[in-house]
Design an enzyme around this catalytic site. Structure first.
Site, mmCIF file in Angstrom:
data_model
loop_
_atom_site.group_PDB
_atom_site.id
_atom_site.type_symbol
_atom_site.label_atom_id
_atom_site.label_comp_id
_atom_site.label_asym_id
_atom_site.label_seq_id
_atom_site.Cartn_x
_atom_site.Cartn_y
_atom_site.Cartn_z
ATOM 1 N N ASP A 109 3.750 -71.832 -14.216
ATOM 2 C CA ASP A 109 5.090 -72.413 -14.156
ATOM 3 C C ASP A 109 5.337 -73.220 -15.433
ATOM 4 O OD1 ASP A 109 7.555 -72.971 -12.897
ATOM 5 O OD2 ASP A 109 6.765 -74.824 -12.049
ATOM 6 N N ASP A 165 1.423 -71.454 -1.741
ATOM 7 C CA ASP A 165 1.644 -72.250 -0.528
ATOM 8 C C ASP A 165 2.883 -73.124 -0.621
ATOM 9 O OD1 ASP A 165 0.279 -74.041 -2.487
ATOM 10 O OD2 ASP A 165 0.451 -75.493 -0.842
HETATM 11 P P1 IMP Z 1 1.970 -75.344 -13.843
HETATM 12 O O1 IMP Z 1 0.945 -76.305 -14.360
HETATM 13 O O2 IMP Z 1 3.336 -75.973 -13.764
HETATM 14 O O3 IMP Z 1 1.978 -74.035 -14.590
HETATM 15 O O4 IMP Z 1 1.597 -75.134 -12.329
HETATM 16 C C1 IMP Z 1 1.152 -73.962 -11.763
HETATM 17 C C2 IMP Z 1 0.736 -74.294 -10.356
HETATM 18 O O5 IMP Z 1 1.826 -74.858 -9.611
HETATM 19 C C3 IMP Z 1 0.318 -73.056 -9.604
HETATM 20 O O6 IMP Z 1 -1.071 -72.812 -9.716
HETATM 21 C C4 IMP Z 1 0.746 -73.376 -8.174
HETATM 22 O O7 IMP Z 1 -0.296 -74.079 -7.527
HETATM 23 C C5 IMP Z 1 1.918 -74.296 -8.324
HETATM 24 N N1 IMP Z 1 3.212 -73.562 -8.196
HETATM 25 C C6 IMP Z 1 4.117 -73.347 -9.180
HETATM 26 N N2 IMP Z 1 5.180 -72.667 -8.731
HETATM 27 C C7 IMP Z 1 4.954 -72.408 -7.423
HETATM 28 C C8 IMP Z 1 5.712 -71.717 -6.391
HETATM 29 O O8 IMP Z 1 6.824 -71.164 -6.600
HETATM 30 N N3 IMP Z 1 5.138 -71.673 -5.156
HETATM 31 C C9 IMP Z 1 3.919 -72.235 -4.891
HETATM 32 N N4 IMP Z 1 3.187 -72.891 -5.815
HETATM 33 C C10 IMP Z 1 3.693 -72.984 -7.083
#
Ligand code: IMP
Ligand code: MG
Length: 181
Positions: A109, A165
């Site tokens: 994300d 989740d």
């Molecule tokens: P980042 O550090 O923002 O890239 O976070 C990624 C993490 O956020 C993933 O491993 C998920 O645990 C969580 N995450 C991001 N988007 C979603 C979503 O749409 N549904 C569920 N978990 C998400």
């Protein structure tokens, strides 16, 4: 009915990506990875807990020998200083020195989690370090990241299922569904 046959709460909306579509794409990823790492024995490093279903299907879609290991990390609340935004809860069991490491994630994300893990692992002298994510949501990205293998690009919607989740629920859905606000 929205096409669900699993029991879900009212917060789970339309199915965005079906079980069949997910399985077909993972077969393609497994074939691509097997071709690119031919003659090598990559170490697939999964980030718990969301990666569990993807990892299980990906390694069985590969035709070359591979080993697996797992890490678990936690994210601090968003208001925390970004440089300390992630902390290791469970580190790797095996040394990655000289290994061809493929990081495996459920979804990327902002990119902060994977950026932290990449820098954490880079210092340990892997022979190579690449990233494979099943789902990618580019709209919230705050760091520039090279992604080597991407299953699906997602729109700006929170999703659940296939490992992802909402309050620890719905990881066991075999498809990806939209979480309704
Ligand atoms: P980042 O550090 O923002 O890239 O976070 C990624 C993490 O956020 C993933 O491993 C998920 O645990 C969580 N995450 C991001 N988007 C979603 C979503 O749409 N549904 C569920 N978990 C998400
Ligand atoms: Mg995760």
């Amino acid at each position: 009915m929205k096409g669900h046959h699993w029991q879900v709460g009212p917060e789970v909306g339309e199915i965005l990506i079906s079980t069949d579509e997910i399985q077909r794409r993972i077969d393609e990823l497994g074939a691509d990875i097997s071709k690119d790492y031919e003659g090598l024995q990559p170490r697939l490093v999964g980030i718990l807990k969301g990666v569990a279903p993807f990892m299980a299907d990906l390694i069985r879609a590969m035709s070359i020998p591979a080993t697996t290991d797992y890490m678990s990390i936690t994210k601090y609340p968003p208001e925390t200083d970004a440089s300390a935004a992630v902390r290791v809860l469970k580190d790797l069991d095996l040394s990655i020195k000289g290994e061809h490491v493929l990081l495996v994630e459920d979804i990327i994300d902002s990119g902060l989690t994977i950026e932290y893990i990449l820098s954490h692992l880079h210092n340990r002298g892997p022979a190579s370090l690449k990233v494979c994510t099943l789902f990618n949501r580019p709209v919230n990205r705050v760091v520039e990241l090279p992604l080597d293998y991407v299953g699906f690009d997602l729109p700006d919607l929170f999703v659940v299922g296939y490992g992802l989740d909402y309050q620890q629920k719905y990881r066991n859905l075999p498809y990806l569904a939209i979480l309704q606000a």
